[in-house]
Write an enzyme that holds these catalytic residues in place. Structure first.
Site, PDB file in Angstrom:
ATOM      1  NE  ARG A  52      -4.307  -1.371   0.434  1.00  0.00           N
ATOM      2  CZ  ARG A  52      -5.038  -2.193  -0.535  1.00  0.00           C
ATOM      3  NH1 ARG A  52      -3.308  -2.567  -1.522  1.00  0.00           N
ATOM      4  NH2 ARG A  52      -5.565  -3.079  -0.690  1.00  0.00           N
ATOM      5  CD  GLU A  98      -3.281   3.189  -5.526  1.00  0.00           C
ATOM      6  OE1 GLU A  98      -4.234   2.426  -5.784  1.00  0.00           O
ATOM      7  OE2 GLU A  98      -1.784   3.076  -5.363  1.00  0.00           O
ATOM      8  CG  HIS A 157      -3.201  -1.176  -6.169  1.00  0.00           C
ATOM      9  ND1 HIS A 157      -4.161  -0.281  -5.793  1.00  0.00           N
ATOM     10  CD2 HIS A 157      -3.420  -2.376  -6.054  1.00  0.00           C
ATOM     11  CE1 HIS A 157      -4.112  -0.526  -4.877  1.00  0.00           C
ATOM     12  NE2 HIS A 157      -4.123  -2.532  -4.905  1.00  0.00           N
TER      13      HIS A 157
HETATM   14  P1  NAD Z   1      -1.664 -10.933   4.839  1.00  0.00           P
HETATM   15  O1  NAD Z   1      -2.726 -10.631   6.141  1.00  0.00           O
HETATM   16  O2  NAD Z   1      -1.895 -12.472   4.898  1.00  0.00           O
HETATM   17  O3  NAD Z   1      -0.289 -10.757   5.732  1.00  0.00           O
HETATM   18  C1  NAD Z   1       0.611  -9.409   6.410  1.00  0.00           C
HETATM   19  C2  NAD Z   1       1.118  -9.638   6.978  1.00  0.00           C
HETATM   20  O4  NAD Z   1       1.513  -8.404   7.562  1.00  0.00           O
HETATM   21  C3  NAD Z   1       0.733 -10.307   8.131  1.00  0.00           C
HETATM   22  O5  NAD Z   1       1.376 -11.429   8.568  1.00  0.00           O
HETATM   23  C4  NAD Z   1       0.861  -9.514   9.655  1.00  0.00           C
HETATM   24  O6  NAD Z   1       1.570  -9.835  10.932  1.00  0.00           O
HETATM   25  C5  NAD Z   1       2.099  -8.898   9.177  1.00  0.00           C
HETATM   26  N1  NAD Z   1       1.997  -7.484   9.568  1.00  0.00           N
HETATM   27  C6  NAD Z   1       1.136  -6.496  10.304  1.00  0.00           C
HETATM   28  N2  NAD Z   1       1.927  -5.291  11.228  1.00  0.00           N
HETATM   29  C7  NAD Z   1       3.135  -6.013  10.491  1.00  0.00           C
HETATM   30  C8  NAD Z   1       4.369  -4.591  10.891  1.00  0.00           C
HETATM   31  N3  NAD Z   1       4.446  -2.989  11.626  1.00  0.00           N
HETATM   32  N4  NAD Z   1       5.401  -4.837  10.712  1.00  0.00           N
HETATM   33  C9  NAD Z   1       5.114  -6.644   9.430  1.00  0.00           C
HETATM   34  N5  NAD Z   1       4.663  -7.101   9.329  1.00  0.00           N
HETATM   35  C10 NAD Z   1       3.389  -6.950   9.862  1.00  0.00           C
HETATM   36  O7  NAD Z   1      -1.683 -10.362   4.363  1.00  0.00           O
HETATM   37  P2  NAD Z   1      -1.177 -10.850   2.490  1.00  0.00           P
HETATM   38  O8  NAD Z   1      -2.896 -10.429   1.875  1.00  0.00           O
HETATM   39  O9  NAD Z   1      -0.267 -11.319   2.791  1.00  0.00           O
HETATM   40  O10 NAD Z   1      -1.527  -8.570   2.297  1.00  0.00           O
HETATM   41  C11 NAD Z   1      -0.462  -7.931   2.415  1.00  0.00           C
HETATM   42  C12 NAD Z   1      -0.178  -6.495   1.766  1.00  0.00           C
HETATM   43  O11 NAD Z   1      -0.274  -7.075  -0.211  1.00  0.00           O
HETATM   44  C13 NAD Z   1      -1.261  -5.735   2.381  1.00  0.00           C
HETATM   45  O12 NAD Z   1      -1.008  -4.384   2.634  1.00  0.00           O
HETATM   46  C14 NAD Z   1      -2.198  -6.256   1.069  1.00  0.00           C
HETATM   47  O13 NAD Z   1      -3.102  -4.725   1.263  1.00  0.00           O
HETATM   48  C15 NAD Z   1      -1.958  -5.551   0.027  1.00  0.00           C
HETATM   49  N6  NAD Z   1      -2.232  -6.400  -1.408  1.00  0.00           N
HETATM   50  C16 NAD Z   1      -1.944  -5.683  -2.415  1.00  0.00           C
HETATM   51  C17 NAD Z   1      -2.740  -6.390  -3.166  1.00  0.00           C
HETATM   52  C18 NAD Z   1      -1.827  -5.273  -5.090  1.00  0.00           C
HETATM   53  O14 NAD Z   1      -2.703  -5.527  -5.825  1.00  0.00           O
HETATM   54  N7  NAD Z   1      -1.090  -4.724  -4.894  1.00  0.00           N
HETATM   55  C19 NAD Z   1      -3.034  -7.148  -3.394  1.00  0.00           C
HETATM   56  C20 NAD Z   1      -3.481  -7.312  -1.976  1.00  0.00           C
HETATM   57  C21 NAD Z   1      -3.243  -7.414  -1.361  1.00  0.00           C
END
Ligand code: NAD
Length: 307
Positions: free
Chosen positions: A233, A262, A281
């Protein structure tokens, strides 16, 4: 009585068929903006939201609403407090797009490693400069530092380990060493990720705790040869500090799927840099991820409404 499900944006056939075969009436929305949804929602029991925002105003207009399904990961377009106040269940499709986003992170790493934005910009004008004098490296043997080791981070790790023979370290305060796959080292030392990595890749959620949490200090710790990848993000990164790090070659480059604003602002100076690759994105925008998101959100809606 047939439950009505509002679709402000179209979903894929898999999801449609799943709901229609179970007797749901699918209502095509008049648009995806807040006012469109407020107009369409009063009679609906459920909604599948893609880009639309579910604001407090929308919940106030949705007197029959029982369930909101997010067509993908995260809840950041839904006012969860308003949902709670109105007794509406909110769900998402967290695993639908993990593989697609992980692949995009790897794509950015490969793109950066060949300095491809610069190569592409210069190859017609000066073929040999592009071919021989723009620095390029392999991924093999390099260190990848992950911030966040959830669905996406863990997939990136496995691809980097087994596909590219990289060393992988991960920072995630909510994980334990026992949860790490063989070959991935969990560290509780945030700074170490920036100091030691050749590629730093973000995979944690945008929360109050993580807003702008990558800034000047973090970029100053990185090696000048290291790359910064963000497929998570835009809110996670202090963009002024990132621009400064890139434009002064404090770091070697970046691959970004997300910015704070965005759709993008074309006047953002980051677009003029030749050490950055930026995508609009598209992490989750593959055919497979979209099909899965439609089906998973349809299944979620049915689970809630069929009790
Ligand atoms: P997830 O919830 O499976 O994993 C997120 C991880 O981040 C968890 O293991 C959590 O413990 C960890 N976390 C939380 N706070 C933290 C911190 N302060 N420091 C380090 N780690 C921390 O989520 P995901 O599905 O793996 O998604 C990860 C990211 O990708 C999110 O920001 C999501 O919005 C983004 N995303 C982007 C797209 C895209 O199109 N680019 C699509 C899906 C998700």
């Amino acid at each position: 009585m047939r439950y009505k499900i509002l679709l402000p944006q179209e979903i894929m056939q898999e999801g449609r068929e799943y709901l229609e075969s179970r007797g749901y009436e699918l209502i095509t929305g008049s648009g995806m903006e807040e006012d469109d949804i407020i107009r369409d929602i009063p009679d609906c029991d459920g909604i599948i939201v893609r880009l639309s925002k579910m604001s407090a105003r929308v919940f106030e207009a949705a007197s029959k609403l029982k369930v909101v399904a997010r067509h993908g990961a995260g809840y950041d377009t839904v006012d969860l407090q308003a949902a709670r106040r109105h007794g509406v269940t909110v769900l998402n499709a967290p695993l639908a797009n993990s593989m697609s986003v992980a692949e995009l992170a790897i794509f950015f790493m490969l793109h950066c490693s060949r300095n491809f934005t610069l190569v592409r910009q210069t190859m017609l004008e000066d073929y040999y400069h592009a071919k021989l004098r723009t620095p390029k490296v392999e991924l093999d043997g390099k260190t990848l530092g992950l911030i966040g080791f959830g669905n996406i981070g863990s997939r990136v790790a496995l691809k980097a380990l087994h596909g590219f023979n990289m060393k992988v370290i991960a920072y995630d305060p909510y994980k334990t060493a026992e949860q790490m796959p063989e070959g991935v080292e969990l560290t509780q030392d945030f700074n170490r990720i920036f100091k030691e990595s050749d590629f730093v890749s973000l995979h944690c959620p945008a929360t109050e705790e993580t807003f702008d949490f990558i800034g000047e200090k973090e970029f100053s710790l990185m090696k000048p040869t290291a790359y910064f990848i963000n497929t998570a993000r835009g809110k996670l990164v202090d963009e002024k500090a990132l621009y400064h790090a890139l434009s002064t070659s404090r770091i070697a480059g970046a691959g970004l799927d997300v910015l704070k604003k965005e759709p993008f602002d074309p006047a953002d100076p980051i677009f003029a840099l030749s050490n950055v690759v930026i995508a609009p994105h598209i992490g989750a925008a593959t055919q497979e991820a979209t099909d899965r998101a439609s089906l998973h959100s349809a299944i979620g809606i049915d689970e809630v409404l069929s009790g």
